[in-house]
Design a protein around this motif. Structure first.
Motif, PDB file in Angstrom:
ATOM      1  N   GLY B 413      -6.851   5.740   1.957  1.00 31.59           N
ATOM      2  CA  GLY B 413      -5.941   5.197   3.035  1.00 31.59           C
ATOM      3  C   GLY B 413      -4.533   4.664   2.390  1.00 31.59           C
ATOM      4  N   ILE B 414      -4.767   4.227   1.154  1.00 35.49           N
ATOM      5  CA  ILE B 414      -3.500   3.752   0.445  1.00 35.49           C
ATOM      6  C   ILE B 414      -2.884   5.011  -0.170  1.00 35.49           C
ATOM      7  CG2 ILE B 414      -2.587   2.384  -1.496  1.00 35.49           C
ATOM      8  CD1 ILE B 414      -5.078   0.416  -1.175  1.00 35.49           C
ATOM      9  N   ARG B 415      -3.447   5.867  -0.327  1.00 28.59           N
ATOM     10  CA  ARG B 415      -2.894   7.091  -1.014  1.00 28.59           C
ATOM     11  C   ARG B 415      -2.040   7.594   0.236  1.00 28.59           C
ATOM     12  NH1 ARG B 415      -6.377  11.749  -2.237  1.00 28.59           N
ATOM     13  NH2 ARG B 415      -6.330  11.734  -0.179  1.00 28.59           N
ATOM     14  N   GLU B 416      -2.693   8.117   1.406  1.00 31.09           N
ATOM     15  CA  GLU B 416      -1.978   8.467   2.546  1.00 31.09           C
ATOM     16  C   GLU B 416      -0.704   7.977   2.612  1.00 31.09           C
ATOM     17  OE1 GLU B 416      -2.629  11.402   3.805  1.00 31.09           O
ATOM     18  OE2 GLU B 416      -4.703  11.636   2.936  1.00 31.09           O
ATOM     19  N   VAL B 417      -0.749   6.516   2.525  1.00 23.71           N
ATOM     20  CA  VAL B 417       0.201   5.812   3.067  1.00 23.71           C
ATOM     21  C   VAL B 417       1.481   6.057   1.925  1.00 23.71           C
ATOM     22  CG1 VAL B 417       1.414   3.551   3.173  1.00 23.71           C
ATOM     23  CG2 VAL B 417      -0.995   4.044   4.451  1.00 23.71           C
ATOM     24  N   CYS B 418       1.103   5.712   0.630  1.00 25.62           N
ATOM     25  CA  CYS B 418       2.020   5.939  -0.500  1.00 25.62           C
ATOM     26  C   CYS B 418       2.751   7.320  -0.587  1.00 25.62           C
ATOM     27  CB  CYS B 418       1.462   5.423  -1.617  1.00 25.62           C
ATOM     28  SG  CYS B 418       0.868   3.756  -1.580  1.00 25.62           S
ATOM     29  N   ALA B 419       1.852   8.458  -0.332  1.00 28.06           N
ATOM     30  CA  ALA B 419       2.267   9.499  -0.366  1.00 28.06           C
ATOM     31  C   ALA B 419       3.572   9.875   0.589  1.00 28.06           C
ATOM     32  CB  ALA B 419       1.194  10.701  -0.078  1.00 28.06           C
ATOM     33  N   ARG B 420       3.533   9.146   1.540  1.00 25.83           N
ATOM     34  CA  ARG B 420       4.718   9.284   2.540  1.00 25.83           C
ATOM     35  C   ARG B 420       5.779   8.184   2.237  1.00 25.83           C
ATOM     36  NH1 ARG B 420       0.251  11.136   4.531  1.00 25.83           N
ATOM     37  NH2 ARG B 420       0.226  12.739   6.362  1.00 25.83           N
ATOM     38  N   GLN B 421       5.356   7.240   1.735  1.00 19.53           N
ATOM     39  CA  GLN B 421       6.222   6.082   1.433  1.00 19.53           C
ATOM     40  C   GLN B 421       5.821   5.563   0.114  1.00 19.53           C
ATOM     41  OE1 GLN B 421       9.112   5.060   0.943  1.00 19.53           O
ATOM     42  NE2 GLN B 421       9.763   4.105   2.859  1.00 19.53           N
ATOM     43  N   PRO B 422       6.418   6.053  -0.963  1.00 16.59           N
ATOM     44  CA  PRO B 422       5.787   5.426  -2.147  1.00 16.59           C
ATOM     45  C   PRO B 422       6.431   3.878  -2.498  1.00 16.59           C
ATOM     46  CG  PRO B 422       6.919   7.852  -2.448  1.00 16.59           C
ATOM     47  CD  PRO B 422       7.358   7.315  -1.324  1.00 16.59           C
ATOM     48  N   LEU B 423       7.424   3.601  -1.748  1.00 15.27           N
ATOM     49  CA  LEU B 423       8.096   2.372  -2.007  1.00 15.27           C
ATOM     50  C   LEU B 423       7.206   1.189  -1.684  1.00 15.27           C
ATOM     51  CD1 LEU B 423      11.517   3.193  -1.129  1.00 15.27           C
ATOM     52  CD2 LEU B 423      10.812   2.888  -3.403  1.00 15.27           C
ATOM     53  N   ALA B 424       5.867   1.574  -0.571  1.00 16.39           N
ATOM     54  CA  ALA B 424       5.246   0.726  -0.191  1.00 16.39           C
ATOM     55  C   ALA B 424       4.147  -0.167  -1.384  1.00 16.39           C
ATOM     56  CB  ALA B 424       4.345   1.011   0.978  1.00 16.39           C
ATOM     57  N   MET B 425       4.269   0.256  -2.343  1.00 14.75           N
ATOM     58  CA  MET B 425       3.258  -0.074  -3.734  1.00 14.75           C
ATOM     59  C   MET B 425       4.098  -0.865  -4.455  1.00 14.75           C
ATOM     60  SD  MET B 425       0.428  -0.166  -4.435  1.00 14.75           S
ATOM     61  CE  MET B 425      -0.525   1.462  -3.936  1.00 14.75           C
ATOM     62  N   ASN B 426       3.362  -2.075  -5.039  1.00 10.10           N
ATOM     63  CA  ASN B 426       4.059  -2.678  -6.098  1.00 10.10           C
ATOM     64  C   ASN B 426       3.272  -2.288  -7.535  1.00 10.10           C
ATOM     65  OD1 ASN B 426       2.130  -4.548  -6.305  1.00 10.10           O
ATOM     66  ND2 ASN B 426       3.109  -5.652  -4.737  1.00 10.10           N
ATOM     67  N   GLU B 427       3.786  -2.774  -8.459  1.00  7.18           N
ATOM     68  CA  GLU B 427       3.641  -2.106  -9.941  1.00  7.18           C
ATOM     69  C   GLU B 427       2.138  -2.656 -10.172  1.00  7.18           C
ATOM     70  OE1 GLU B 427       5.747  -2.004 -14.092  1.00  7.18           O
ATOM     71  OE2 GLU B 427       7.062  -1.704 -12.325  1.00  7.18           O
ATOM     72  N   THR B 428       2.205  -4.134  -9.777  1.00 11.55           N
ATOM     73  CA  THR B 428       0.926  -4.746 -10.384  1.00 11.55           C
ATOM     74  C   THR B 428      -0.438  -4.163  -9.771  1.00 11.55           C
ATOM     75  OG1 THR B 428       1.404  -6.316  -8.967  1.00 11.55           O
ATOM     76  CG2 THR B 428       1.391  -6.685 -11.394  1.00 11.55           C
ATOM     77  N   LEU B 429      -0.131  -3.965  -8.312  1.00  7.03           N
ATOM     78  CA  LEU B 429      -1.112  -3.580  -7.603  1.00  7.03           C
ATOM     79  C   LEU B 429      -1.661  -2.171  -7.781  1.00  7.03           C
ATOM     80  CD1 LEU B 429      -3.309  -3.973  -4.956  1.00  7.03           C
ATOM     81  CD2 LEU B 429      -1.321  -3.179  -3.614  1.00  7.03           C
ATOM     82  N   LEU B 430      -0.678  -1.346  -8.160  1.00  7.03           N
ATOM     83  CA  LEU B 430      -0.759   0.167  -8.337  1.00  7.03           C
ATOM     84  C   LEU B 430      -1.729   0.140  -9.687  1.00  7.03           C
ATOM     85  CD1 LEU B 430      -0.531   3.150  -7.977  1.00  7.03           C
ATOM     86  CD2 LEU B 430       1.544   2.839  -9.458  1.00  7.03           C
ATOM     87  N   GLN B 431      -1.244  -0.700 -10.541  1.00  9.38           N
ATOM     88  CA  GLN B 431      -1.765  -0.413 -12.078  1.00  9.38           C
ATOM     89  C   GLN B 431      -3.327  -1.248 -11.864  1.00  9.38           C
ATOM     90  OE1 GLN B 431       0.615  -2.823 -14.650  1.00  9.38           O
ATOM     91  NE2 GLN B 431       1.970  -1.131 -14.804  1.00  9.38           N
ATOM     92  N   ASP B 432      -3.470  -1.872 -11.192  1.00  5.31           N
ATOM     93  CA  ASP B 432      -4.810  -2.485 -10.688  1.00  5.31           C
ATOM     94  C   ASP B 432      -5.644  -1.294  -9.904  1.00  5.31           C
ATOM     95  OD1 ASP B 432      -7.003  -4.300 -10.862  1.00  5.31           O
ATOM     96  OD2 ASP B 432      -6.092  -5.051  -8.673  1.00  5.31           O
ATOM     97  N   LEU B 433      -5.285  -0.881  -8.979  1.00  7.49           N
ATOM     98  CA  LEU B 433      -5.972   0.142  -8.459  1.00  7.49           C
ATOM     99  C   LEU B 433      -6.376   1.453  -9.010  1.00  7.49           C
ATOM    100  CD1 LEU B 433      -4.281   0.143  -4.891  1.00  7.49           C
ATOM    101  CD2 LEU B 433      -6.536  -0.649  -5.365  1.00  7.49           C
ATOM    102  N   VAL B 434      -5.182   1.787 -10.019  1.00  4.04           N
ATOM    103  CA  VAL B 434      -5.633   3.065 -10.833  1.00  4.04           C
ATOM    104  C   VAL B 434      -6.741   2.909 -11.680  1.00  4.04           C
ATOM    105  CG1 VAL B 434      -4.746   4.489 -12.880  1.00  4.04           C
ATOM    106  CG2 VAL B 434      -3.379   3.968 -10.682  1.00  4.04           C
ATOM    107  N   GLN B 435      -6.841   1.506 -12.152  1.00  2.99           N
ATOM    108  CA  GLN B 435      -8.363   1.182 -12.956  1.00  2.99           C
ATOM    109  C   GLN B 435      -9.397   1.987 -12.258  1.00  2.99           C
ATOM    110  OE1 GLN B 435      -7.952  -0.175 -16.074  1.00  2.99           O
ATOM    111  NE2 GLN B 435      -5.861   0.160 -15.451  1.00  2.99           N
TER     112      GLN B 435
END
Lengths: 340, 793
Positions: B413-435
């Motif tokens: 779900g997060i990926r679908e949102v971010c694919a359309r609006q990449p700015l909705a993500m912040n750095e720490t969260l992204l790095q966390d999720l990528v783990q």
């Protein structure tokens, strides 16, 4: 050992013996199979309550009247026979039902498929008193439908009915909506008198087959009957009712100081303002009521029917014999319209 | 109970016979018709006095007469002029009380009269439509609906009947708009959907009917309207495919001709053959015609913003609910609203806060909500509206403690949102999720990887350095990140292959204005010869014709022909030129000799990993071509050619890997723009992490499919051995077994006799057998080389 073979044999005959199935043969039906191949949309009672014991004559009369709509034709015929006999025995004065009510029940039998029923119907009608027949437009509709029917028997029978109507109450007949012009149109269609149409005409640049005036049936019976009935019909329609000069004087003397009393009284007949057609559909020229003979003659001339009928009668007269005689009678009747 | 009909009566009552005679010779049988019509009028009058009674007792039934007259009325329009009106009145006044058979007969007769042009479609539809809406009888409704659809289809068969369509559409529209709360609107929805599917109605008016249906106040009508927008176009496509499939399947001309040669020759079979040939011809013709341009219903909406807002405020977040929708229906509405928002890039800020309360793992069909959220996101949604949503999904769904399906759904779900609006993500969260790509669960792993690969493309600098990957790291180093990371930034469109054209021009030395003039001059010829391969098809506009005087036309044609020849010669000489000096092109296939140099150069540029300065320089250079001059048709033709050639070089193995990557990226991008996000996308590979029970495994091994009716394709479900599958495939193809197979399967009892005898053979016999075996081997089998050998064994 012996008992075991016996047991075996018994077992063979037992309930659970398997029937042999053969290739290419239909499967034998189960003994407990239910037949579901029929489909009935309505349930028909072949026999309705026939017990007649312990009822008085009036109930029996009504019962037989209701039997007229029975599905069984013999029952219909028997009911008609009973009603005829009852009408005679009751006498004109004290019938359990009014003649109008009886006719309303019986009129649909004009189109009945069984000839016995039809002849019996005519017998019943003939014994009915002619005084209080009520409104005739329903029976007239049935008669017209019968006259245009596919079956020749029914056509002939319908003519008989029209004859009876003309004899019993010509005035009421003419007062029916469509009692004049529609009837004439029906006759015109039946006799195939289409105005300018002459035999073997070319219409739309195409030849059409010639048509003999005599009916396809071979015998001219139907045609003769039609011509005769038409003659009767025209005579009835075009002759003004005889005015009794004495009657007027008598009535005036009865209520001497008053003038035109009957206009101020409540009308005695049923549906006195029916001719105004307040609640029915709007009528056209054909289904309009034409009250007196002059009016009828006028509309007959106006629609150009007189010429058509004359031409038709002339053609028919050429056939001579019975048809010719009937046609000459018709010509006489047509002269009434000319005068009018 | 029917009575028997006497013989004489039967002859008279033979209406079908009369009908046939009338059709062959209307004039001669006019009198008979008049008689029948008279009978009909009197029976009709009788019937009107008591419409409820059945007329089964008489010899002639009204039904038969109506049938007869409706078949023959067109021969005597003067006599039977009032007949259609009679029927219409009868139906309108008494449809509720009429005997069903008679009622159906009247409907059928009216349609027949329409076919014979006694009444027009408008009258027919105006009669049938109100009945359809009002009648309580189910069977009559089915009949009427079918007749209405078929009549509309027929009248739009040859050419679109705009007048009729418009009036019918207005009727449908009024039905819903006049009383939004009544369930009767479902008929308008049903009719519109059917006609949309059949491509009879494909205009904005039909869409507006559905629009008002979706905004009505009856749950069924609303769902009907909404589902139309969600699935109507797909249905239309499927129907079109099905049609063409069916036609293709049906006719095999060779077979028919063969059959005609063998079977007895009759007129009927001749006609069949001719009809088949005609059908085939028609089909061929149809193949040549261009595919009709059909706009999707979502694109034909008049005011998408208003529509989406109304839908949202009326059905999803109403202050006073006018219609109660169950969750499933609400989800449909939500899907449509989010689809509209995503497709038209609408601004509907309250929608995002609406999502907030549904984003918990306990919410029924939460994957659909996630999918809708993904759909509703686009590049113009303010990131601060989305950030709390993303945060909430991450908190609620993605954690070590949550189930694998939940986590993977959240990540997807997060990926679908971010694919359309990449700015909705912040750095720490992204790095966390990528783990989570290190997760043991396959589904979670894949989802996290999806997110990672997405951000490698759109925001590599937000990732940790070691997660960036080679290409992304290179880009970051080159500083190629600025544009996409700003809100509202729109990627400028380019012309594909333009740089190739520019390069080619440079090489040819065509910079001057005289070349441009030449390019314009021969545009006619160019367009002429490119028509066959460019894929552009002339679509004739309906109804209007362009009038061109003949003489001018002819002159122009002649000129065009001359020019064509010239062009051909020119091209030839061009080719020779290139061949002459291009020694680099010697090892390339002949097909691309013309532009090999250019193509090679372009390959070098795209493949090269030069520093940013060079890239920028080239970019700026390329963009000048399209902005500084108008491309001539000749240029465009050349561009197309160059593009094709470049595609050819890309097919070489060296370029294959890169091309595959690009294609997958493009597919991803294409999917995001116009298609709907489904719950299945969100659920993703969760089913891989699902441990099936023993019973389920047994079921699947037996090929019975999943126990709870879940659908899966057969290939994925096949848990049998390879041999078993292979065997089944062979059997399905109708191939026979091998000799070994036969031997293995041979009935044991049949082998017994030979086995018994085998041990008791005398030496002489044994020798003979061995000899025969050797001989057979030489011959090449039992009946090998049959024709040549001649002698027997």
């Amino acid at each position: 050992m012996g008992s075991s073979t016996k047991k075996k044999n018994e077992k063979k005959k037992g309930d659970f013996q398997k029937t042999k199935l053969k290739v290419g043969k239909t499967r034998p039906t189960n003994t407990n199979a239910t037949d579901t191949s029929f489909a009935a949309k309505s349930i028909v009672l072949k026999q309705q309550n026939l017990g007649e014991s312990g009822r008085d004559a009036t109930t029996l009369f009504n019962h037989n009247l209701s039997l007229l709509s029975s599905k069984n034709e013999t029952q219909r015929r028997d009911a008609l026979q009973y009603l005829t006999a009852a009408c005679i025995s009751f006498g004109v004065a004290n019938l359990p039902q009014s003649p109008g009510a009886i006719i309303a029940k019986a009129q649909s039998l004009i189109l009945d498929g069984n000839s016995d029923v039809r002849t019996q119907l005519l017998k019943l009608l003939k014994v009915l008193p002619t005084t209080d027949l009520g409104s005739l437009d329903q029976i007239l509709l049935y008669a017209r439908a019968g006259m245009a029917h596919l079956s020749n028997d029914i056509k002939l029978f319908a003519l008989d009915i029209v004859d009876w109507l003309l004899v019993s109450s010509p005035e009421t007949l003419m007062a029916c909506p469509g009692g004049w012009i529609k009837m004439l149109r029906t006759f015109q269609n039946l006799l195939v008198w289409q105005g300018e149409a002459v035999n073997g005409v070319v219409t739309h640049g195409k030849w059409s087959a010639t048509r003999s005036t005599s009916n396809k049936l071979g015998s001219s019976k139907l045609l003769v009957h039609q011509l005769n009935t038409l003659t009767m019909f025209l005579t009835a329609g075009l002759t003004p009712p005889p005015i009794d000069p004495l009657a007027e004087v008598k009535r005036a003397a009865l209520v001497f100081p008053l003038l035109e009393t009957q206009c101020h009284l409540l009308p005695a007949k049923s549906e006195p303002f029916g001719y105004l057609n307040l609640f029915g559909a709007v009528r056209d020229v054909e289904s309009e009521v034409y009250a007196d003979a002059d009016e009828r003659a006028n509309i007959f001339n106006e629609l150009g029917m007189l010429d058509i009928f004359k031409a038709g009668a002339r053609e028919a007269k050429k056939e001579a014999g019975e048809v010719g005689r009937a046609a000459s009678g018709l010509e006489k009747a047509l002269r009434l319209a000319e005068v009018g | 109970m029917k009575r028997k009909v006497g013989a004489l009566e039967k002859v008279d009552a033979d209406l079908p016979n009369l009908q046939h005679k009338i059709k062959t010779d209307p004039i001669s049988y006019q009198d008979d018709f008049v008689n029948q019509y008279g009978l009909y009028t009197s029976i009709h009058e009788l019937f009107l006095t008591s419409p409820t009674t059945t007329d089964d007792t008489g010899l002639v039934r009204l039904r038969d007469l109506i049938d007869f007259i409706s078949h023959t009325a067109d021969c005597y329009p003067k006599i039977a002029g009032t007949f259609p009106n009679d029927l219409i009145k009868l139906l309108q006044l008494h449809h509720a009380t009429l005997e069903p058979e008679l009622r159906d007969k009247i409907v059928g007769s009216l349609v027949l009269l329409r076919k014979k042009d006694m009444i027009d479609s408008n009258t027919l539809l105006n009669t049938l439509w109100p009945l359809l809406v009002s009648t309580p009888s189910k069977s009559l409704r089915a009949l009427l609906y079918q007749k209405i659809v078929s009549d509309l289809r027929n009248s739009n068969n040859k050419a679109t009947n705009h007048k009729l369509n418009r009036s019918m559409q207005t009727t449908c529209y009024n039905l819903i708009s006049s009383d939004p709360a009544s369930p009767k609107g479902i008929w308008a929805v049903k009719l519109t959907r059917e006609l949309w599917k059949r491509q009879v109605w494909s205009d904005a008016k039909a869409v507006s009917i559905m629009e008002i249906a979706a905004l009505s106040q009856d749950a069924k009508v609303v769902t009907g309207g909404v589902r139309f927008f969600l699935g109507g176009d797909q249905e239309r496509e499927d129907a079109a495919d099905e049609d063409s499939d069916q036609e293709e399947k049906n006719i095999s001309m060779g077979k028919l001709r063969h059959q005609a040669g063998i079977n007895k020759k009759t007129a009927k079979r001749d006609n069949d053959l001719r009809a088949a040939a005609a059908k085939l011809k028609r089909k061929e013709k149809k193949k040549g015609t261009p595919h009709p341009l059909n706009f999707s219903a979502l694109h034909l909406l008049h005011d998408p913003q208003g529509f989406a807002e109304k839908l949202f405020h009326q059905h999803l977040q109403p202050s006073q609910p006018k219609v109660r929708l169950v969750l499933e229906q609400k989800l449909f509405v939500l899907q449509l609203v989010s689809r509209l928002v995503g497709l038209h890039k609408l601004t509907l800020i309250p929608l995002y806060s609406y999502f907030l309360k549904f984003l918990t793992p306990r919410q029924p069909s939460v994957t659909s909500f996630l999918a809708s959220l993904g759909q509703a996101t686009h590049s113009l949604v303010p990131p601060d509206a989305l950030e709390p949503l993303v945060q909430k999904i991450a908190n609620e769904f993605v954690s070590e403690a949550s189930a694998a399906e939940v986590a993977s759904a959240g990540l997807n779900g997060i990926r679908e949102v971010c694919a359309r609006q990449p700015l909705a993500m912040n750095e720490t969260l992204l790095q966390d999720l990528v783990q989570y790509r290190k997760s043991k669960d396959k589904g979670v792993q894949m989802a996290a990887r999806g997110l990672l690969s997405l951000y490698r493309e759109v925001g590599a600098e937000m990732l940790r350095k070691r997660d960036r990957g080679r290409d992304a790291a290179m880009k970051v180093r080159a500083g190629d990140v600025g544009g996409a990371r700003r809100f509202g930034h729109v990627e400028g469109g380019g012309i594909e292959g333009l740089e190739l054209l520019e390069q080619w021009k440079e090489e040819q030395g065509m910079e001057g204005s005289e070349d441009e003039a030449a390019g314009w001059e021969k545009w006619d010829a160019q367009s002429d010869n490119s028509e066959s391969d460019t894929g552009w098809v002339n679509v004739e506009s309906e109804g209007e014709e362009i009038d061109i005087s003949d003489s001018e036309d002819e002159r122009e044609k002649a000129a065009a022909k001359k020019r064509k020849i010239e062009v051909a010669q020119r091209k030839k000489s061009d080719k020779e030129n290139v061949d002459g000096d291009g020694d680099a092109a010697a090892d390339k296939p002949a097909a691309e000799d013309n532009t090999s140099a250019a193509a090679e150069a372009s390959e070098r540029t795209t493949a090269s990993l030069e520093p940013e300065a060079a890239l920028k320089r080239e970019e700026s250079r390329i963009s000048t071509l399209a902005t500084t001059r108008i491309l001539t048709p000749a240029d465009l033709a050349k561009l197309q050619e160059l593009r094709q050639n470049a595609a050819l070089t890309h097919a070489l193995p060296s370029a294959k890997r890169r091309k595959l990557a690009a294609a997958s990226a493009a597919a991803q991008a294409a999917r995001h723009t116009d298609d709907a996000v489904t719950a299945a996308d969100i659920a993703g590979l969760a089913k891989l992490s699902h441990k099936s029970t023993k019973e389920e495994k047994v079921r699947m091994a037996k090929g019975l499919g999943l126990p709870n009716g879940a659908t899966e394709d057969a290939g994925a479900n096949d848990h049998r051995s390879t041999t078993a599958r292979r065997k089944e495939k062979k059997a399905a193809e109708g191939k026979s077994t091998t000799n070994r197979e036969k031997a293995r399967k041979k009935n044991f009892l049949m082998t017994l006799g030979k086995a018994k005898k085998k041990g008791k053979r005398s030496l002489g016999v044994q020798r003979g057998i061995l000899k025969a075996h050797v001989e057979r081997g030489k011959r090449g089998g039992k009946r090998g080389n049959k024709g040549q050998a001649g002698g027997g064994s």
